[in-house]
Scaffold this motif. Structure first.
Motif, mmCIF file in Angstrom:
data_model
loop_
_atom_site.group_PDB
_atom_site.id
_atom_site.type_symbol
_atom_site.label_atom_id
_atom_site.label_comp_id
_atom_site.label_asym_id
_atom_site.label_seq_id
_atom_site.Cartn_x
_atom_site.Cartn_y
_atom_site.Cartn_z
ATOM 1 N N MET A 191 0.828 -1.207 0.000
ATOM 2 C CA MET A 191 0.000 0.000 0.000
ATOM 3 C C MET A 191 0.863 1.259 0.000
ATOM 4 O O MET A 191 1.970 1.278 0.520
ATOM 5 C CB MET A 191 -0.911 -0.004 1.242
ATOM 6 C CG MET A 191 -1.933 1.130 1.268
ATOM 7 S SD MET A 191 -2.826 1.201 2.850
ATOM 8 C CE MET A 191 -3.667 -0.394 2.830
ATOM 9 N N ARG A 192 0.318 2.318 -0.585
ATOM 10 C CA ARG A 192 0.941 3.629 -0.518
ATOM 11 C C ARG A 192 0.014 4.566 0.245
ATOM 12 O O ARG A 192 -1.208 4.362 0.268
ATOM 13 C CB ARG A 192 1.234 4.187 -1.911
ATOM 14 C CG ARG A 192 2.107 3.262 -2.761
ATOM 15 C CD ARG A 192 2.667 3.951 -3.977
ATOM 16 N NE ARG A 192 3.644 4.975 -3.646
ATOM 17 C CZ ARG A 192 4.935 4.723 -3.380
ATOM 18 N NH1 ARG A 192 5.380 3.481 -3.375
ATOM 19 N NH2 ARG A 192 5.762 5.720 -3.118
ATOM 20 N N GLY A 193 0.609 5.579 0.878
ATOM 21 C CA GLY A 193 -0.170 6.490 1.690
ATOM 22 C C GLY A 193 0.015 7.936 1.292
ATOM 23 O O GLY A 193 1.028 8.312 0.683
ATOM 24 N N VAL A 194 -0.967 8.741 1.647
ATOM 25 C CA VAL A 194 -0.874 10.196 1.514
ATOM 26 C C VAL A 194 -1.229 10.782 2.871
ATOM 27 O O VAL A 194 -2.288 10.459 3.435
ATOM 28 C CB VAL A 194 -1.834 10.744 0.441
ATOM 29 C CG1 VAL A 194 -1.792 12.272 0.408
ATOM 30 C CG2 VAL A 194 -1.531 10.155 -0.924
ATOM 31 N N LEU A 195 -0.340 11.598 3.411
ATOM 32 C CA LEU A 195 -0.662 12.308 4.650
ATOM 33 C C LEU A 195 -0.947 13.757 4.311
ATOM 34 O O LEU A 195 -0.087 14.449 3.759
ATOM 35 C CB LEU A 195 0.468 12.209 5.662
ATOM 36 C CG LEU A 195 0.050 12.755 7.038
ATOM 37 C CD1 LEU A 195 0.514 11.849 8.168
ATOM 38 C CD2 LEU A 195 0.528 14.188 7.268
ATOM 39 N N PHE A 196 -2.149 14.192 4.637
ATOM 40 C CA PHE A 196 -2.610 15.542 4.311
ATOM 41 C C PHE A 196 -2.862 16.291 5.609
ATOM 42 O O PHE A 196 -3.612 15.831 6.475
ATOM 43 C CB PHE A 196 -3.892 15.454 3.484
ATOM 44 C CG PHE A 196 -4.523 16.792 3.174
ATOM 45 C CD1 PHE A 196 -3.988 17.618 2.204
ATOM 46 C CD2 PHE A 196 -5.655 17.219 3.857
ATOM 47 C CE1 PHE A 196 -4.565 18.850 1.919
ATOM 48 C CE2 PHE A 196 -6.249 18.437 3.578
ATOM 49 C CZ PHE A 196 -5.698 19.263 2.598
ATOM 50 N N ALA A 215 8.139 6.363 5.210
ATOM 51 C CA ALA A 215 8.080 7.660 4.529
ATOM 52 C C ALA A 215 8.252 7.522 3.025
ATOM 53 O O ALA A 215 7.680 8.303 2.253
ATOM 54 C CB ALA A 215 9.144 8.600 5.096
ATOM 55 N N GLU A 216 9.023 6.520 2.582
ATOM 56 C CA GLU A 216 9.263 6.353 1.144
ATOM 57 C C GLU A 216 8.005 5.909 0.414
ATOM 58 O O GLU A 216 7.925 6.033 -0.818
ATOM 59 C CB GLU A 216 10.405 5.349 0.906
ATOM 60 C CG GLU A 216 10.063 3.902 1.184
ATOM 61 C CD GLU A 216 10.063 3.527 2.653
ATOM 62 O OE1 GLU A 216 9.755 2.359 2.969
ATOM 63 O OE2 GLU A 216 10.380 4.404 3.495
ATOM 64 N N ARG A 217 7.018 5.413 1.144
ATOM 65 C CA ARG A 217 5.747 5.026 0.524
ATOM 66 C C ARG A 217 4.659 6.051 0.790
ATOM 67 O O ARG A 217 3.478 5.785 0.543
ATOM 68 C CB ARG A 217 5.299 3.651 1.039
ATOM 69 C CG ARG A 217 6.174 2.510 0.551
ATOM 70 C CD ARG A 217 5.518 1.160 0.828
ATOM 71 N NE ARG A 217 5.655 0.753 2.222
ATOM 72 C CZ ARG A 217 4.675 0.290 2.979
ATOM 73 N NH1 ARG A 217 3.447 0.226 2.494
ATOM 74 N NH2 ARG A 217 4.897 -0.093 4.206
ATOM 75 N N THR A 218 5.038 7.212 1.295
ATOM 76 C CA THR A 218 4.065 8.234 1.675
ATOM 77 C C THR A 218 4.316 9.526 0.911
ATOM 78 O O THR A 218 5.452 9.981 0.791
ATOM 79 C CB THR A 218 4.143 8.520 3.184
ATOM 80 O OG1 THR A 218 3.960 7.309 3.912
ATOM 81 C CG2 THR A 218 3.078 9.527 3.593
ATOM 82 N N ARG A 219 3.233 10.098 0.401
ATOM 83 C CA ARG A 219 3.285 11.433 -0.191
ATOM 84 C C ARG A 219 2.721 12.413 0.826
ATOM 85 O O ARG A 219 1.670 12.162 1.429
ATOM 86 C CB ARG A 219 2.473 11.476 -1.486
ATOM 87 C CG ARG A 219 2.522 12.822 -2.205
ATOM 88 C CD ARG A 219 2.043 12.675 -3.652
ATOM 89 N NE ARG A 219 0.664 12.223 -3.742
ATOM 90 C CZ ARG A 219 -0.383 13.049 -3.901
ATOM 91 N NH1 ARG A 219 -0.200 14.354 -3.992
ATOM 92 N NH2 ARG A 219 -1.602 12.544 -4.004
ATOM 93 N N PHE A 220 3.427 13.523 1.035
ATOM 94 C CA PHE A 220 3.023 14.508 2.026
ATOM 95 C C PHE A 220 2.439 15.728 1.308
ATOM 96 O O PHE A 220 3.088 16.322 0.437
ATOM 97 C CB PHE A 220 4.217 14.917 2.888
ATOM 98 C CG PHE A 220 4.791 13.767 3.677
ATOM 99 C CD1 PHE A 220 4.322 13.474 4.949
ATOM 100 C CD2 PHE A 220 5.786 12.960 3.132
ATOM 101 C CE1 PHE A 220 4.834 12.411 5.664
ATOM 102 C CE2 PHE A 220 6.304 11.896 3.838
ATOM 103 C CZ PHE A 220 5.831 11.612 5.114
#
Length: 334
Positions: A191-196, A215-220
């Motif tokens: 899974m990939r994540g986005v933290l907004f 963090a490498e799988r997360t877009r901020f």
């Protein structure tokens, strides 16, 4: 007079007990007692406390099982008292310190005036909660630790209790430091994540998710959920967000998420979901804190969430119970 079967008297006694717990947590007594018993004089010296006053607090704590007397003037931690140590699994120190923090304590003591006027005394005296915490970094750090400690069982239980299989992208809206997102990403390596979240929050989240190894799988993404949230998520998560707002603002937040959702996306609202009857529930206690701190923020019942989500073009598909009497409301576009 006895407190047995008397909820009023039991509550009155609870205030004194909390004052002693708060003293122990604030002075760090449990950390100093971690290696074994100390005399009152020794403990007072390490805590920077007035020994005769500390003796009275320890005597009180011993009466309800937090410490235990080992000699005429010496005390040791019990297994319950050990949870007031800092930085240990299951620590409750931050929770006690936060509720005993000056402004929080003032807010709870001012609930009668808040109810009389319909406006939070805390907000009028100290400003909005998150502005206050930003302006008082020591309190802000305690609050962050408290929120993590309070949510730990839910954080760990979320990927066990809800089936995230097949989810490609999870968008955590107002994700804070990212503990919820990290827990799910660790359980689902594909899974990939986005933290907004707000610009002031995202750098802290980036550090935390780096420490968690995801963090490498997360877009901020920085932004304001009243304006818009990122598109492209399979699942959107709002954890402990909606209860901060009255119905009008909560509907605006949900509307922003709904506009970003595709037709097959799901929304997960993680909150306390109160029973529609008068049965006891932890969320009802939390709701009084919400009243004190936010005024218009509120915990809601199952039917109230159904109505709220419906106003934003969403329908409840199911409710999943989580540890600690929390719940996950799954909603889909209509």
């Amino acid at each position: 007079m006895t407190s047995e079967d008397d909820p009023i008297w039991e509550t009155l006694l609870g205030l004194s007990r909390f004052a002693s717990l708060s003293t122990m947590a604030e002075l760090g007594c449990a950390d100093h007692l971690a290696d074994g018993p100390l005399t009152v004089a020794e403990l007072a010296g390490r805590c920077g406390a007035h020994a005769p006053s500390l003796r009275r607090v320890l005597r009180h704590l011993a009466s309800f099982g937090i410490v235990e007397r080992t000699a005429e003037d010496a005390f040791v931690l019990t297994r319950h008292g050990a949870r007031l140590r800092g930085g240990v699994p299951g620590s409750q120190r931050a929770a006690v310190r936060m509720l005993g923090e000056h402004a929080f304590w003032t807010a709870l003591g001012s609930v009668p005036e808040t109810v009389r006027r319909g406006r939070s005394v805390f907000v009028e005296r100290f400003g909005p909660l998150y502005n206050y915490l930003a302006a008082n970094p020591d309190s802000g750090r305690i609050f962050d630790d408290y929120m993590v400690a309070r949510s730990l069982a839910v954080i760990e239980g979320l990927p066990r209790c809800y089936d995230f299989s097949g989810v490609g992208t999870l968008i955590d809206v107002a994700g804070g430091r990212g503990h919820m997102l990290a827990s799910v990403l660790r359980a689902h390596p594909e899974m990939r994540g986005v933290l907004f979240d707000l610009p002031s929050v995202v750098p802290v989240a980036r550090e935390c998710l780096s420490a968690e190894g995801v963090a490498e799988r997360t877009r901020f993404v920085e932004g304001d959920f009243f304006d818009a949230v990122p598109e492209g998520g399979d699942v959107y998560l709002l954890a402990s967000v909606i209860h901060n707002w009255d119905d009008a603002d909560a509907t605006r937040v949900l509307g922003s998420v709904r506009r970003a959702m595709g037709s097959r996306a799901r929304l997960l609202v993680l909150e306390y979901v109160l029973p529609d009857d008068d049965s006891p529930h932890l969320g009802k206690d939390v709701d009084i804190r919400m009243l004190a701190l936010f005024g218009e923020g509120t915990e809601r019942t199952h039917s109230e969430y159904g109505t709220l989500l419906g106003k934003a073009g969403l329908a409840v598909s199911r409710v999943v119970d989580l540890p600690g009497q929390a719940a996950l409301i799954e909603a889909v576009p209509v």
